[in-house]
Design an enzyme around this catalytic site. Structure first.
Site, PDB file in Angstrom:
ATOM      1  N   LYS A   1       0.508  -0.904  -0.117  1.00 29.40           N
ATOM      2  CA  LYS A   1      -0.198   0.145  -0.360  1.00 29.40           C
ATOM      3  C   LYS A   1       0.992   1.050  -0.352  1.00 29.40           C
ATOM      4  O   LYS A   1       1.779   0.987   0.593  1.00 29.40           O
ATOM      5  CB  LYS A   1      -0.683  -0.418   1.201  1.00 29.40           C
ATOM      6  CG  LYS A   1      -2.163   1.151   0.958  1.00 29.40           C
ATOM      7  CD  LYS A   1      -2.786  -0.233   0.204  1.00 29.40           C
ATOM      8  CE  LYS A   1      -4.306   1.096   1.171  1.00 29.40           C
ATOM      9  NZ  LYS A   1      -5.704  -0.349   0.452  1.00 29.40           N
TER      10      LYS A   1
HETATM   11  N1  GLU Z   1      -7.463  -0.406  -2.856  1.00 25.15           N
HETATM   12  C1  GLU Z   1      -8.419  -1.907  -2.759  1.00 25.15           C
HETATM   13  C2  GLU Z   1      -8.006  -1.826  -1.003  1.00 25.15           C
HETATM   14  O1  GLU Z   1      -7.662  -1.325  -0.145  1.00 25.15           O
HETATM   15  C3  GLU Z   1      -8.641  -2.307  -3.788  1.00 25.15           C
HETATM   16  C4  GLU Z   1      -6.741  -3.599  -3.952  1.00 25.15           C
HETATM   17  C5  GLU Z   1      -6.387  -3.142  -5.079  1.00 25.15           C
HETATM   18  O2  GLU Z   1      -7.085  -3.558  -5.763  1.00 25.15           O
HETATM   19  O3  GLU Z   1      -4.957  -4.002  -5.217  1.00 25.15           O
HETATM   20  O4  GLU Z   1      -8.407  -3.715  -1.150  1.00 25.15           O
END
Ligand code: GLU
Length: 429
Positions: A114
């Site tokens: 992230k």
């Molecule tokens: N931001 C989304 C989450 O927190 C999607 C992450 C993704 O698709 O890689 O799950």
């Protein structure tokens, strides 16, 4: 629990404390292998970049971007990038760790990552945001890649931003690898390898989990009253699909205001308002303003936090009258808030299960890109439903096996997969 020093020379606080409290509880309950526990309580790498960007007035601003890669035992790092003032190393770390559990629970061949940029995107023009995104991508360089670390949309980022990332990444690679690199990000626009339906995937998945929850309770979502915090991508699509089930949206809250209407708010009308009013619910004529602090205590059946972390805390958890909290956001309930919900018999559909539709949608997009194929929206939603329903059943069985709550059992399902991967492979060299 007070602050504890851990291996990352950081004190636990905020979302990082919450995710580690959750991890430790599950590791204790299942008796997680001590070495695997040690490995998973640290992140593999943490990238911090500072990069200059030219603003519209000719001045130069230097930004700070982050990408934390927690674990890749099950596959490439996967997770969103957010643009928000709260983005820092600690929040990126917590959110990366949640992604590792989320992808493992969904049975995807991914790890967890992230990141994001610490900015309020509302303060920048569209072309400034494009330059910020492109310079950030350039600064990340080969720390991301379609088989290494695959970003996606998150808070305040969208398919346009993903298109700029993909284009910048591909433009810095040999021309003959362009089409084999487009899946360096997911959540792209449909004209650039994006998946029809990825936009609604998270909200759709939230409703799949609520349907499974209702079924287990022999209840019907029809006529149930619910409230939503955050009316961005997750909040809106959750409301869209809950309307189809006949549930009634009685209140909504975002940073701009809190609105209430006993007879029900029309999600489509509210969405149209938000689209044309700087992404804010304030000023919507189809509901009346109410005091923000009374929001979570409203009389309703379902609470859907779909905004930021640490929103349900010791301050408001005791006032919640709903039967269930469906965590559309990542980390919306802190440790103390959760203990209060348990005491009051309010059920929690944990974030790593509840909002996993988004990353499942990303996985389908990534697979199709690898095969240079396109998907159909009905098939995509069916695949998301299948995977979430399977995960939900595993969580429910594991909760019964260990006589524990759904969050702890969701962790156990995920941690068992990681534990067996480490046991099978051992540690190099
Ligand atoms: N931001 C989304 C989450 O927190 C999607 C992450 C993704 O698709 O890689 O799950």
């Amino acid at each position: 629990m007070g602050t504890t020093e851990v291996g990352q020379t950081q004190y636990r606080q905020g979302m990082y404390k919450v995710v580690m409290d959750q991890f430790e509880r599950a590791a204790d309950v299942m008796g997680l292998d001590a070495s695997v526990r040690e490995i998973l309580s640290r992140t593999n790498s943490e990238i911090v970049v500072h990069f200059p960007v030219r603003m519209d007035d000719g001045s130069i601003e230097v930004f700070t971007g982050y990408r934390v890669q927690h674990n890749n035992a099950l596959g490439p790092y996967k997770g969103g990038l957010r643009y928000h003032p709260t983005v820092d190393i600690e929040s990126a770390r917590a959110l990366a760790i949640w992604m590792t559990w989320k992808t493992a629970l969904a049975g995807l061949p991914y790890g967890g990552g992230k990141g994001g940029v610490q900015i309020d995107p509302k303060r920048y023009s569209r072309v400034e945001l494009e330059r910020i995104t492109r310079r950030f991508t350039y600064a990340l360089g080969d720390n991301i890649g379609p088989d290494l670390d695959i970003p996606a949309p998150d808070v305040n980022t969208n398919s346009q931003i993903m298109a700029w990332i993909a284009d910048t990444y591909c433009s810095t690679k040999p021309a003959n690898t362009r089409s084999s690199n487009m899946h360096v990000v997911t959540g792209k626009p449909t004209g650039s390898g994006g998946l029809d339906g990825r936009d609604r995937a998270t909200g759709f998945g939230v409703v799949v989990t609520l349907k499974a929850w209702a079924q287990r309770r022999n209840a019907d979502l029809k006529g149930m009253r619910y409230i939503v915090q955050g009316f961005g991508n997750v909040g809106y699509w959750t409301a869209h699909f809950l309307a189809r089930e006949g549930a009634v949206l009685v209140a909504v809250q975002d940073a701009s205001g809190t609105l209430y209407k006993a007879e029900g708010i029309d999600p489509e009308a509210l969405h149209a308002h938000v689209e044309t009013n700087a992404a804010s619910v304030a000023g919507f004529k189809g509901a009346a303003p109410m005091p923000a602090e009374e929001f979570f205590g409203l009389d309703c059946d379902i609470v859907v936090p779909a905004a930021l972390g640490n929103q349900i805390t010791a301050t408001n958890a005791g006032s919640i009258k709903a039967k269930v909290v469906a965590e559309g956001a990542n980390g919306p309930t802190d440790t103390e808030g959760e203990a209060i919900l348990h005491r009051n018999h309010v059920e929690i559909i944990p974030d790593i299960l509840c909002n996993s539709g988004g990353v499942i949608g990303s996985y389908i997009e990534w697979l199709l890109n690898r095969r240079m194929e396109h998907g159909r929206i009905d098939e995509v939603l069916r695949m998301i439903e299948d995977k979430i329903t399977t995960a939900f059943t595993q969580v429910a069985h594991t909760a019964a096996e260990f006589d524990t709550d759904w969050r702890t059992s969701a962790y156990i399902v995920a941690l068992r997969r990681l534990e067996s991967a480490y046991k099978e492979r051992g540690i190099f060299p």
